[in-house]
Scaffold this active site. Structure first.
Site, PDB file in Angstrom:
ATOM      1  N   ARG A 210       0.790  -1.286  -0.086  1.00 36.00           N
ATOM      2  CA  ARG A 210       0.050  -0.172  -0.018  1.00 36.00           C
ATOM      3  C   ARG A 210       0.942   1.202  -0.064  1.00 36.00           C
ATOM      4  NH1 ARG A 210      -4.852  -2.654   3.639  1.00 36.00           N
ATOM      5  NH2 ARG A 210      -5.190  -4.212   1.986  1.00 36.00           N
TER       6      ARG A 210
ATOM      7  N   GLU B 204     -12.366 -15.064  11.436  1.00 29.69           N
ATOM      8  CA  GLU B 204     -12.699 -14.436  10.281  1.00 29.69           C
ATOM      9  C   GLU B 204     -12.567 -15.103   8.833  1.00 29.69           C
ATOM     10  OE1 GLU B 204      -9.778 -10.917   9.687  1.00 29.69           O
ATOM     11  OE2 GLU B 204     -10.842 -10.304   7.838  1.00 29.69           O
TER      12      GLU B 204
ATOM     13  N   LYS C  12     -16.108 -12.491  12.445  1.00 30.84           N
ATOM     14  CA  LYS C  12     -15.789 -11.420  11.729  1.00 30.84           C
ATOM     15  C   LYS C  12     -15.827 -11.783  10.129  1.00 30.84           C
ATOM     16  CE  LYS C  12     -11.756  -8.142  10.327  1.00 30.84           C
ATOM     17  NZ  LYS C  12     -10.997  -7.254  10.792  1.00 30.84           N
TER      18      LYS C  12
ATOM     19  N   SER D  72     -14.186  -4.739   5.823  1.00 28.43           N
ATOM     20  CA  SER D  72     -14.800  -4.201   4.782  1.00 28.43           C
ATOM     21  C   SER D  72     -14.506  -4.818   3.386  1.00 28.43           C
ATOM     22  CB  SER D  72     -14.433  -2.753   4.546  1.00 28.43           C
ATOM     23  OG  SER D  72     -13.060  -2.745   4.472  1.00 28.43           O
ATOM     24  N   GLY D  73     -13.320  -5.466   3.408  1.00 31.62           N
ATOM     25  CA  GLY D  73     -13.266  -6.341   2.134  1.00 31.62           C
ATOM     26  C   GLY D  73     -12.970  -5.820   0.791  1.00 31.62           C
ATOM     27  N   GLY D  74     -12.749  -4.410   0.559  1.00 28.90           N
ATOM     28  CA  GLY D  74     -12.742  -3.798  -0.848  1.00 28.90           C
ATOM     29  C   GLY D  74     -13.843  -3.007  -1.187  1.00 28.90           C
TER      30      GLY D  74
ATOM     31  N   ARG E  14      -9.281  -1.073   5.319  1.00 29.19           N
ATOM     32  CA  ARG E  14      -9.284  -0.144   4.205  1.00 29.19           C
ATOM     33  C   ARG E  14     -10.338   1.103   4.360  1.00 29.19           C
ATOM     34  NH1 ARG E  14      -8.989  -4.785  -0.187  1.00 29.19           N
ATOM     35  NH2 ARG E  14      -9.713  -5.963   1.906  1.00 29.19           N
TER      36      ARG E  14
HETATM   37  P1  13P Z   1     -10.730  -5.013   5.380  1.00 32.71           P
HETATM   38  O1  13P Z   1     -11.777  -3.956   6.241  1.00 32.71           O
HETATM   39  O2  13P Z   1      -9.690  -3.907   4.496  1.00 32.71           O
HETATM   40  O3  13P Z   1     -11.078  -5.816   4.417  1.00 32.71           O
HETATM   41  O4  13P Z   1      -9.657  -5.565   6.180  1.00 32.71           O
HETATM   42  C1  13P Z   1     -10.112  -6.065   7.449  1.00 32.71           C
HETATM   43  C2  13P Z   1      -9.111  -7.077   7.683  1.00 32.71           C
HETATM   44  O5  13P Z   1      -8.827  -7.262   9.014  1.00 32.71           O
HETATM   45  C3  13P Z   1      -8.518  -7.939   6.690  1.00 32.71           C
HETATM   46  O6  13P Z   1      -8.231  -9.150   7.466  1.00 32.71           O
END
Ligand code: 13P
Length: 346
Positions: free
Chosen positions: A35, A179, A221, A263-265, A296
């Site tokens: 990043r 997660e 998560k 949030s996953g993108g 993110r």
């Molecule tokens: P994002 O919210 O960017 O998807 O990241 C969460 C996270 O902890 C990824 O493992």
């Protein structure tokens, strides 16, 4: 029963306290560097440390953030003034969390699929992190969607690792964040995402049960049920909220105290709007606390503005603070799109 039973229950409740969520800032060195590289920021330990200090010293962060997930490098670092990050968090009233998985590797025999590794030595690493002040942990499994995947092999391998990890955490005094991320990448429809998320959750909870993980001492998560990033038809905010809640209600035991989404993108605004709509339209159907654990969708505006230049830190912190406030509002169904237009620093 874990010797830490009462502590685990109290920590899990504090993680999902009303109006608060969890800040994911546990990007591995490789992900953080990727990043930074995109923005031309030097990929040095010092730049990563400065960026993490920017985040953790943002004024009023603890008003909306119950805890933050750190990476191994970060939990050992201090502010420029020499105060350990863990102490900064404790003094502000935020719970230190730690990413303990060691990343996803190719799953042998299953092309295009991954399995998350890191169980070897985990008990000792958890004991050290607990000593350092961590009170919860995170392990991320990634499930990709394509024509013939995910395979049951991939779902079972990942769920088994998640369950082994969660059991070891509970024995060592850390609340496990479990997660299983169903990836947004691809052209698949929201219906296909529902189907994969449902099967994933079924196998995850089967494995958690088999490995004697106590559901009242963990946080789930998950990803939301959402259209693939490149799907021609993108589901509405209401549809994402409805299908996500339906999938969770059908597959997550009511004894799980809290669900904190990744949030996953998703875009920043979408991630906030989805969480808000889950509360405003479906909150009464949910037996668990529901909040965010975004990386993110919280950090991106601050990272873009900071750009590696420390003169930009105060405004970058305002941008971070704003996203955190909006997600805090969404976590109790009080977000409106007008709040996006509140003027912030710039
Ligand atoms: P994002 O919210 O960017 O998807 O990241 C969460 C996270 O902890 C990824 O493992």
């Amino acid at each position: 029963m874990s010797t830490y039973a009462q502590e685990l229950i109290a920590t899990a409740a504090a993680m999902v306290a009303p109006g608060k969520g969890i800040l994911a800032m546990d990007e591995s060195k490789a992900t953080c560097d990727r990043r930074f590289e995109k923005l031309g920021i030097p990929t040095t330990e010092e730049r990563r440390r400065t960026y993490r200090e920017l985040i953790l010293t943002t004024p009023d962060l603890a008003k909306y953030i119950s805890g933050a997930i750190l990476f191994d490098e970060t939990i050992r670092q201090s502010t420029q003034a020499g105060i350990p990050f863990v102490r900064v968090m404790q003094e502000a009233g935020m719970i230190p969390g730690i990413k303990v998985d060691l990343g996803a590797q190719d799953l042998a025999g299953c092309e295009g699929e991954k399995v998350t590794e890191g169980l070897d030595g985990l008990r000792d690493r958890i004991a050290e992190y607990y000593q350092m002040g961590a009170r919860f942990a995170k392990w991320r499994a990634v499930i990709a969607i394509d024509t013939n995947i995910p395979s049951e092999t991939c779902l079972v391998a990942n769920a088994h690792a998640l369950a082994r990890y969660a059991a070891i955490c509970q024995a060592g005094g850390l609340v496990p964040m479990v997660e299983p991320e169903v990836l947004i990448d691809g052209e698949h429809s929201i219906d296909r995402c529902y189907e994969v998320t449902e099967r994933t959750l079924q196998i995850v909870f089967e494995q958690l049960r088999l490995n004697r993980v106590e559901f009242d001492k963990m946080i789930l998560k998950p990803s939301m049920v959402i259209s693939g990033e490149n799907c021609r038809i993108q589901a509405s905010v209401e549809q994402v909220a409805e299908m996500t809640v339906r999938c969770l209600r059908n597959n997550v035991p009511v004894t799980v105290p809290g669900i904190a989404f990744l949030s996953g993108g998703q875009s920043n605004e979408r991630a906030t709007a989805h969480l808000n709509t889950i509360h405003t339209q479906f909150g009464s159907q949910c037996p668990w606390a529901i909040t965010f654990s975004y990386a993110r969708a919280i950090q991106q505006p601050a990272l873009d503005y900071w750009h590696g230049d420390d003169a930009n830190i105060p405004i970058a912190q305002q941008l971070l603070s704003h996203r955190v406030k909006l997600n805090g509002a969404a976590s109790i169904g009080q977000y409106t799109s007008e709040m996006e237009r509140e003027s912030v620093g710039v």
